[in-house]
Design a protein around this motif. Structure first.
Motif, PDB file in Angstrom:
ATOM      1  N   MET A  79       0.949  -1.140   0.095  1.00 51.61           N
ATOM      2  CA  MET A  79       0.040  -0.002   0.127  1.00 51.61           C
ATOM      3  C   MET A  79       0.777   1.109   0.027  1.00 51.61           C
ATOM      4  O   MET A  79       0.464   2.373  -0.607  1.00 51.61           O
ATOM      5  CB  MET A  79      -0.855   0.007   1.293  1.00 51.61           C
ATOM      6  CG  MET A  79      -2.200  -1.208   1.144  1.00 51.61           C
ATOM      7  SD  MET A  79      -3.326  -0.733   2.585  1.00 51.61           S
ATOM      8  CE  MET A  79      -2.248  -1.501   3.899  1.00 51.61           C
ATOM      9  N   LEU A  80       2.089   1.093   0.598  1.00 50.10           N
ATOM     10  CA  LEU A  80       2.968   2.612   0.846  1.00 50.10           C
ATOM     11  C   LEU A  80       3.181   3.265  -0.369  1.00 50.10           C
ATOM     12  O   LEU A  80       2.797   4.355  -0.387  1.00 50.10           O
ATOM     13  CB  LEU A  80       4.204   2.014   1.350  1.00 50.10           C
ATOM     14  CG  LEU A  80       5.126   3.292   1.856  1.00 50.10           C
ATOM     15  CD1 LEU A  80       4.417   3.996   2.921  1.00 50.10           C
ATOM     16  CD2 LEU A  80       6.566   2.660   2.111  1.00 50.10           C
ATOM     17  N   PRO A  81       3.401   2.742  -1.537  1.00 51.41           N
ATOM     18  CA  PRO A  81       3.808   3.512  -2.751  1.00 51.41           C
ATOM     19  C   PRO A  81       2.463   4.516  -3.276  1.00 51.41           C
ATOM     20  O   PRO A  81       2.588   5.234  -4.144  1.00 51.41           O
ATOM     21  CB  PRO A  81       4.234   2.390  -4.041  1.00 51.41           C
ATOM     22  CG  PRO A  81       4.862   1.229  -3.137  1.00 51.41           C
ATOM     23  CD  PRO A  81       3.892   1.183  -1.816  1.00 51.41           C
ATOM     24  N   TYR A  82       1.455   3.766  -2.681  1.00 50.28           N
ATOM     25  CA  TYR A  82       0.129   4.350  -3.368  1.00 50.28           C
ATOM     26  C   TYR A  82      -0.560   5.375  -2.491  1.00 50.28           C
ATOM     27  O   TYR A  82      -1.877   5.681  -2.508  1.00 50.28           O
ATOM     28  CB  TYR A  82      -0.856   3.350  -3.867  1.00 50.28           C
ATOM     29  CG  TYR A  82      -0.019   2.599  -4.942  1.00 50.28           C
ATOM     30  CD1 TYR A  82       0.092   3.063  -6.232  1.00 50.28           C
ATOM     31  CD2 TYR A  82       0.440   1.476  -4.794  1.00 50.28           C
ATOM     32  CE1 TYR A  82       0.749   2.087  -7.178  1.00 50.28           C
ATOM     33  CE2 TYR A  82       1.012   0.537  -5.594  1.00 50.28           C
ATOM     34  CZ  TYR A  82       1.321   0.903  -6.755  1.00 50.28           C
ATOM     35  OH  TYR A  82       1.940   0.164  -7.648  1.00 50.28           O
ATOM     36  N   PHE A  86      -0.390  11.583   4.832  1.00 47.81           N
ATOM     37  CA  PHE A  86      -1.011  10.995   6.045  1.00 47.81           C
ATOM     38  C   PHE A  86      -0.739   9.559   6.174  1.00 47.81           C
ATOM     39  O   PHE A  86      -0.136   9.081   7.297  1.00 47.81           O
ATOM     40  CB  PHE A  86      -2.292  11.523   6.195  1.00 47.81           C
ATOM     41  CG  PHE A  86      -2.967  11.098   7.667  1.00 47.81           C
ATOM     42  CD1 PHE A  86      -2.798  11.490   8.628  1.00 47.81           C
ATOM     43  CD2 PHE A  86      -3.914   9.709   7.366  1.00 47.81           C
ATOM     44  CE1 PHE A  86      -3.448  10.964   9.928  1.00 47.81           C
ATOM     45  CE2 PHE A  86      -4.333   9.264   8.721  1.00 47.81           C
ATOM     46  CZ  PHE A  86      -4.327  10.025   9.799  1.00 47.81           C
ATOM     47  N   TRP A  87      -1.255   8.580   5.140  1.00 45.56           N
ATOM     48  CA  TRP A  87      -1.256   7.403   5.447  1.00 45.56           C
ATOM     49  C   TRP A  87       0.140   6.892   5.271  1.00 45.56           C
ATOM     50  O   TRP A  87       0.628   5.768   5.965  1.00 45.56           O
ATOM     51  CB  TRP A  87      -2.119   6.688   4.531  1.00 45.56           C
ATOM     52  CG  TRP A  87      -3.674   6.628   4.841  1.00 45.56           C
ATOM     53  CD1 TRP A  87      -4.435   7.708   4.478  1.00 45.56           C
ATOM     54  CD2 TRP A  87      -4.035   6.229   6.037  1.00 45.56           C
ATOM     55  NE1 TRP A  87      -5.618   7.516   5.139  1.00 45.56           N
ATOM     56  CE2 TRP A  87      -5.653   6.587   6.116  1.00 45.56           C
ATOM     57  CE3 TRP A  87      -3.654   5.153   6.953  1.00 45.56           C
ATOM     58  CZ2 TRP A  87      -6.334   6.245   7.073  1.00 45.56           C
ATOM     59  CZ3 TRP A  87      -4.677   4.670   8.103  1.00 45.56           C
ATOM     60  CH2 TRP A  87      -5.907   5.141   8.041  1.00 45.56           C
ATOM     61  N   GLY A  89       2.874   8.128   6.370  1.00 47.08           N
ATOM     62  CA  GLY A  89       3.357   8.214   7.946  1.00 47.08           C
ATOM     63  C   GLY A  89       2.638   6.884   8.724  1.00 47.08           C
ATOM     64  O   GLY A  89       3.681   6.297   9.424  1.00 47.08           O
ATOM     65  N   ILE A  90       1.475   6.687   8.796  1.00 45.19           N
ATOM     66  CA  ILE A  90       1.001   5.652   9.514  1.00 45.19           C
ATOM     67  C   ILE A  90       1.491   4.349   8.988  1.00 45.19           C
ATOM     68  O   ILE A  90       2.267   3.450   9.698  1.00 45.19           O
ATOM     69  CB  ILE A  90      -0.416   5.710   9.630  1.00 45.19           C
ATOM     70  CG1 ILE A  90      -1.041   6.924  10.205  1.00 45.19           C
ATOM     71  CG2 ILE A  90      -0.979   4.498   9.979  1.00 45.19           C
ATOM     72  CD1 ILE A  90      -2.619   7.309  10.075  1.00 45.19           C
ATOM     73  N   LEU A  91       1.556   3.990   7.634  1.00 44.18           N
ATOM     74  CA  LEU A  91       2.212   2.612   7.031  1.00 44.18           C
ATOM     75  C   LEU A  91       3.576   2.671   7.258  1.00 44.18           C
ATOM     76  O   LEU A  91       3.950   1.415   7.840  1.00 44.18           O
ATOM     77  CB  LEU A  91       1.795   2.745   5.702  1.00 44.18           C
ATOM     78  CG  LEU A  91       0.342   2.470   5.148  1.00 44.18           C
ATOM     79  CD1 LEU A  91       0.225   2.925   3.782  1.00 44.18           C
ATOM     80  CD2 LEU A  91      -0.273   1.221   5.673  1.00 44.18           C
ATOM     81  N   SER A  92       4.432   3.628   7.502  1.00 38.72           N
ATOM     82  CA  SER A  92       5.815   3.490   7.678  1.00 38.72           C
ATOM     83  C   SER A  92       5.904   2.970   9.154  1.00 38.72           C
ATOM     84  O   SER A  92       6.961   2.412   9.171  1.00 38.72           O
ATOM     85  CB  SER A  92       6.567   4.824   7.315  1.00 38.72           C
ATOM     86  OG  SER A  92       6.059   5.783   8.202  1.00 38.72           O
ATOM     87  N   VAL A  93       5.193   3.612  10.147  1.00 41.53           N
ATOM     88  CA  VAL A  93       5.168   3.167  11.570  1.00 41.53           C
ATOM     89  C   VAL A  93       5.038   1.796  11.639  1.00 41.53           C
ATOM     90  O   VAL A  93       5.847   0.943  12.411  1.00 41.53           O
ATOM     91  CB  VAL A  93       4.644   4.352  12.610  1.00 41.53           C
ATOM     92  CG1 VAL A  93       4.354   3.828  13.760  1.00 41.53           C
ATOM     93  CG2 VAL A  93       5.241   5.493  12.408  1.00 41.53           C
TER      94      VAL A  93
END
Length: 176
Positions: A79-82, A86-87, A89-93
């Motif tokens: 999901m991260l590349p898309y 805001f998301w 930041g959340i996805l990376s954590v």
């Protein structure tokens, strides 16, 4: 199999630690300071995940932690590349915390496979993790120069699929 899992984990980690700041600046137009704050939160999540991985492996079993950690981050990396800023930041954590929980489990699992070789296993896995991360960063840099940082993250998103190799790890009679 464990070395392939270390490869997937540390090449992905190298993609974030080396290029995440540039990715955020290029993709979202954020300032260097803002991008580094995002990187700080990711690295903090890595620290927390590493601390939680050992006790979690003791409680539920190392193989389950390895499964969860390497393969469990796959939906988030995909999901991260898309995602928007805001998301991202959340996805990376989430990715940092989940991914990091595997390392203590992998090292102890390898030590159980070769009892009496604690020093050799620890040295080999720590050395390989840093070496693979460094080589991965260099290769990803070449790929980024030839394509783009965004493309690097799209390719790296599939690295956790290597976690499917966990199915071939032997089972121990105890949870450990």
């Amino acid at each position: 199999m464990l070395l392939a899992l270390i490869f997937s984990k540390y090449v992905y980690l190298a993609s974030i630690t080396s290029y995440f700041t540039f990715y955020l600046i290029r993709r979202f137009g954020v300032s260097v300071q803002n991008a580094q704050v995002h990187l700080f939160f990711f690295l903090g999540a890595v620290a927390v995940g590493t601390l939680l991985g050992g006790p979690l492996g003791d409680k539920i079993g190392r193989k389950y932690v390895i499964w969860f950690s390497i393969l469990g981050m796959l939906p988030f990396t995909l999901m991260l590349p898309y995602a928007n800023l805001f998301w991202t930041g959340i996805l990376s954590v989430i990715i940092g915390m989940v991914m990091a929980s595997a390392f203590p489990a992998i090292v102890v699992y390898a030590q159980e496979l070769l009892p009496g070789r604690v020093g050799m296993i620890s040295g080999m896995f720590f050395g390989l993790s840093f070496g693979l991360g460094g080589i991965g960063a260099a290769v990803l840099g070449v790929l980024a120069d030839a394509t783009s940082i965004a493309y690097v993250y799209k390719v790296c998103a599939f690295l956790p699929a290597i976690g499917l190799l966990t199915v071939f790890l032997p089972n121990f009679t105890s949870k450990k």
